[in-house]
Design an enzyme around this catalytic site. Structure first.
Site, short mmCIF file in Angstrom:
data_model
loop_
_atom_site.label_atom_id
_atom_site.label_comp_id
_atom_site.label_asym_id
_atom_site.label_seq_id
_atom_site.Cartn_x
_atom_site.Cartn_y
_atom_site.Cartn_z
N GLU A 35 0.85 -1.20 0.00
CA GLU A 35 0.00 0.00 0.00
C GLU A 35 0.88 1.25 0.00
OE1 GLU A 35 -3.45 0.86 -0.13
OE2 GLU A 35 -2.41 2.78 -0.22
N CYS A 43 -12.20 3.71 0.81
CA CYS A 43 -13.35 3.42 1.66
C CYS A 43 -13.15 3.85 3.11
CB CYS A 43 -13.64 1.92 1.59
SG CYS A 43 -14.91 1.38 2.71
N GLY A 274 -17.22 11.91 -11.27
CA GLY A 274 -16.88 10.52 -11.60
C GLY A 274 -15.44 10.18 -11.30
N HIS A 448 -42.89 -5.90 14.97
CA HIS A 448 -43.64 -4.63 14.96
C HIS A 448 -43.24 -3.79 16.17
CE1 HIS A 448 -46.95 -1.88 14.28
NE2 HIS A 448 -47.23 -1.97 15.58
C1 LIG Z 1 -16.82 9.95 -0.80
C2 LIG Z 1 -17.05 8.50 -1.13
C3 LIG Z 1 -18.05 7.79 -0.48
C4 LIG Z 1 -18.26 6.45 -0.79
N1 LIG Z 1 -19.26 5.79 -0.13
C5 LIG Z 1 -19.48 4.50 -0.41
C6 LIG Z 1 -20.49 3.80 0.28
O1 LIG Z 1 -21.19 4.34 1.13
N2 LIG Z 1 -20.67 2.49 -0.02
C7 LIG Z 1 -19.91 1.85 -0.96
O2 LIG Z 1 -20.11 0.66 -1.20
N3 LIG Z 1 -18.94 2.50 -1.63
C8 LIG Z 1 -18.71 3.81 -1.38
N4 LIG Z 1 -17.71 4.46 -2.03
C9 LIG Z 1 -16.90 3.72 -3.02
C10 LIG Z 1 -15.84 2.87 -2.32
O3 LIG Z 1 -15.04 3.70 -1.53
C11 LIG Z 1 -15.01 2.14 -3.35
O4 LIG Z 1 -15.86 1.37 -4.17
C12 LIG Z 1 -13.99 1.22 -2.69
O5 LIG Z 1 -13.10 1.94 -1.87
C13 LIG Z 1 -13.18 0.47 -3.76
O6 LIG Z 1 -12.26 -0.37 -3.15
P1 LIG Z 1 -10.93 -0.82 -3.91
O7 LIG Z 1 -10.26 -1.76 -2.98
O8 LIG Z 1 -11.25 -1.24 -5.27
O9 LIG Z 1 -10.07 0.51 -4.07
P2 LIG Z 1 -9.62 1.68 -3.05
O10 LIG Z 1 -10.43 1.70 -1.82
O11 LIG Z 1 -9.59 2.87 -3.90
O12 LIG Z 1 -8.15 1.24 -2.66
C14 LIG Z 1 -7.10 1.23 -3.57
C15 LIG Z 1 -5.80 1.34 -2.81
O13 LIG Z 1 -4.72 1.06 -3.70
C16 LIG Z 1 -3.63 1.90 -3.36
N5 LIG Z 1 -2.75 1.96 -4.51
C17 LIG Z 1 -3.02 2.47 -5.75
N6 LIG Z 1 -1.96 2.30 -6.57
C18 LIG Z 1 -0.99 1.70 -5.83
C19 LIG Z 1 0.34 1.25 -6.12
N7 LIG Z 1 0.88 1.41 -7.32
N8 LIG Z 1 1.05 0.68 -5.12
C20 LIG Z 1 0.52 0.52 -3.88
N9 LIG Z 1 -0.74 0.91 -3.57
C21 LIG Z 1 -1.48 1.48 -4.53
C22 LIG Z 1 -4.31 3.21 -3.04
O14 LIG Z 1 -3.47 4.04 -2.26
C23 LIG Z 1 -5.55 2.75 -2.28
O15 LIG Z 1 -5.32 2.70 -0.90
C24 LIG Z 1 -17.47 5.80 -1.75
C25 LIG Z 1 -16.45 6.51 -2.41
C26 LIG Z 1 -16.25 7.83 -2.11
C27 LIG Z 1 -15.18 8.58 -2.83
#
Ligand SMILES: Cc1cc2nc3c(=O)[nH]c(=O)nc-3n(C[C@H](O)[C@H](O)[C@H](O)COP(=O)(O)OP(=O)(O)OC[C@H]3O[C@@H](n4cnc5c(N)ncnc54)[C@H](O)[C@@H]3O)c2cc1C
Length: 471
Positions: A35, A43, A274, A448
């Protein structure tokens, strides 16, 4: 430069990556999670969790301002301590991110802080604080997530312009907030600041809010925004903004609409239009991994990319952007790597929740989709206005909408807009997973007085048998 071997490397520790890591550990696989930022991904650090913390505070503030007196509670001298609110929010995220590393450690999975880049399909360089480390993983799970799209004229480096990360960190409530984008993130965070007292204007390019959702579910949210004084411009494009002459004033956001040009005063502008995948700079070329025209990594139903030993899960594989989808994909990828025959196709129900006020939650097929597919359906509706528990909560907006096959009554999908929608959808997801029929939900006794009785009644309504509403 150290060189090491590992069974599986997980790149990214969001809900996709850390869950994959934990599952690999449970399956006694040799694994490391890499990470580049804090553990927990978008998240836990800057997404789901901190936004819901602020949504909770904003809800309490609105209750005190608008509803407490009517319910016999007099509260004088309400004020918002932004610094304390932020401290509380950060306390929650810290607890949860600490939990991630604790769980990885407990499952004997290594955690490596650094940025990973593929050198080849089975070779990854990790740039750590101490320098580069070469790792030779047998398999890799890419779970690098997404970042916010920047709009021309609204650079995130400008201190007036906010992406979702910055919008979650405000220690002061802006007087005037313009939100560019009327999707999930724009409306969740726009509602937070509207409830905390900002004048909020939403500018959305499409001709509706929450594009793609059943309009029946969006309507109560649009009505509630209007009631809160949120101005919404649909079919409108934000083009940029003019800064005031001299310090301290407000910017004027330039917006074009079908009816003409507008200038909207703003202390801050939240841009929420987006996401783009974090697939650039990852060395995917060197690994031979194909990406699509938008940069997402295509995967099969077992989360495998075009390279047999490399998997991808979560947001980097494309929408829907849901933490629980990322987590399930993480579990599937880990289990496939451990030799299990599982697939994302095994998942019948993928719920989604939008934490607007009222909340929206959906699972399965919604009425417009069912009709577009030419299916013969029966739709049962039950309004929260007829639900005793919703009335006692002082929040009886919205309804439950149950979609069933007209002939067999098999459950196809559920849409909920109203109090507790994000919790109520779990029962509906379970029903879909279990291949339930409207009769199954109708036969199940619900306690209920609960909001869940609205789900029961909507299922009965699809059969023409609702008790507390005319069918
Ligand atoms: C404001 C907001 C509110 C949200 N609310 C919700 C909700 O209520 N419910 C819901 O289901 N979803 C919600 N989401 C969406 C949710 O956060 C994402 O769908 C989820 O975090 C995706 O998980 P992921 O593991 O794919 O990626 P991420 O959580 O984006 O994690 C990816 C990780 O990879 C790391 N990384 C990237 N490139 C590298 C690299 N080269 N080397 C090492 N590490 C790297 C990043 O630093 C990051 O920590 C929300 C998103 C936002 C922005």
């Amino acid at each position: 430069m150290a060189d090491s071997k590992v069974g599986c490397m997980v790149i990214g520790s969001g809900p996709g990556g850390y869950v994959a890591g934990i599952r690999l550990g449970q399956l006694a696989m040799d694994a490391v999670v890499v990470e580049r930022d804090k553990p927990g991904g978008v998240c836990l650090n800057v997404g789901c969790i901190p936004s819901k913390a602020l949504i909770h505070v904003a809800e309490q503030v609105e209750w005190i301002r608008n509803h407490a007196k009517g319910q016999g509670v007099n509260i004088e001298g309400l004020s918002i301590d932004g610094a304390a609110m932020q401290k509380w929010k950060t306390g929650i995220t810290s607890k949860l991110t600490g939990g991630v590393t604790h769980l990885l450690r407990g499952n004997k999975v290594d955690y490596l802080a650094g940025t990973a880049t593929f050198i080849g399909p089975n070779e990854v360089e990790v740039m750590t604080a101490e320098g580069p480390v070469r790792v030779h993983p047998e398999t890799v799970i890419v779970s690098t997530g997404c970042h916010a799209i920047q709009v021309p004229g609204f650079e995130f480096t400008h201190d007036r312009v906010l992406n979702f990360r910055q919008a979650l960190d405000l220690a002061e409530v802006p007087d005037d907030l313009v939100v560019v984008g009327g999707g999930v993130i724009g409306l969740e965070l726009g509602t937070v600041y509207a409830r905390l007292g900002s004048n909020v204007t939403v500018v959305e390019m499409m001709d509706c809010l929450l594009p793609g959702m059943d309009p029946d579910l969006v309507r109560p949210v649009a009505r509630a925004l209007k009631k809160r004084g949120v101005a919404v411009h649909l079919g409108a494009k934000a083009e940029g903004f003019d800064e005031p002459e001299g310090a301290g004033g407000q910017a004027l956001v330039k917006v074009t609409t079908a009816k003409g040009a507008l200038e909207i005063p703003a202390d801050k502008v939240l841009v929420a239009v987006g996401f783009r995948p974090n697939s650039e700079g990852l060395g995917l070329d060197a690994a031979g991994v194909t990406i699509d025209s938008r940069g997402y990594i295509p995967v099969d139903d077992q989360c495998r990319t075009n390279v047999g030993t490399i998997y991808a899960v979560g947001d980097v594989t494309g929408p829907p952007f849901l933490a629980h989808r990322a987590s399930r994909m993480g579990e599937v990828a880990a289990e496939v790597i451990a030799g299990h025959n599982v697939s994302m196709d095994d998942v019948r129900a993928m719920p989604a929740a939008v934490f607007t006020a009222p909340e929206i939650a959906t699972v399965g097929l919604q009425e417009p989709e069912a009709k577009a597919e030419g299916r013969q359906v029966s739709v049962g509706r039950f309004p929260f206005l007829a639900n005793g528990r919703a009335l006692t909560l002082g929040d009886a907006q919205g309804m439950v909408k149950v979609v069933v096959d007209k002939e067999s009554h098999k459950l196809l999908g559920v849409g909920i807009v109203g109090p507790g929608a994000s919790e109520l959808i779990a029962e509906c997801a379970l029903a879909l997973e279990m291949d339930a029929y409207a009769e199954d939900i109708g036969f199940t006794v619900h306690a209920h007085p609960t909001l869940s009785e609205a789900v029961l009644e909507a299922a009965k309504s699809a059969l023409g048998e609702a008790i507390h509403a005319l069918n």
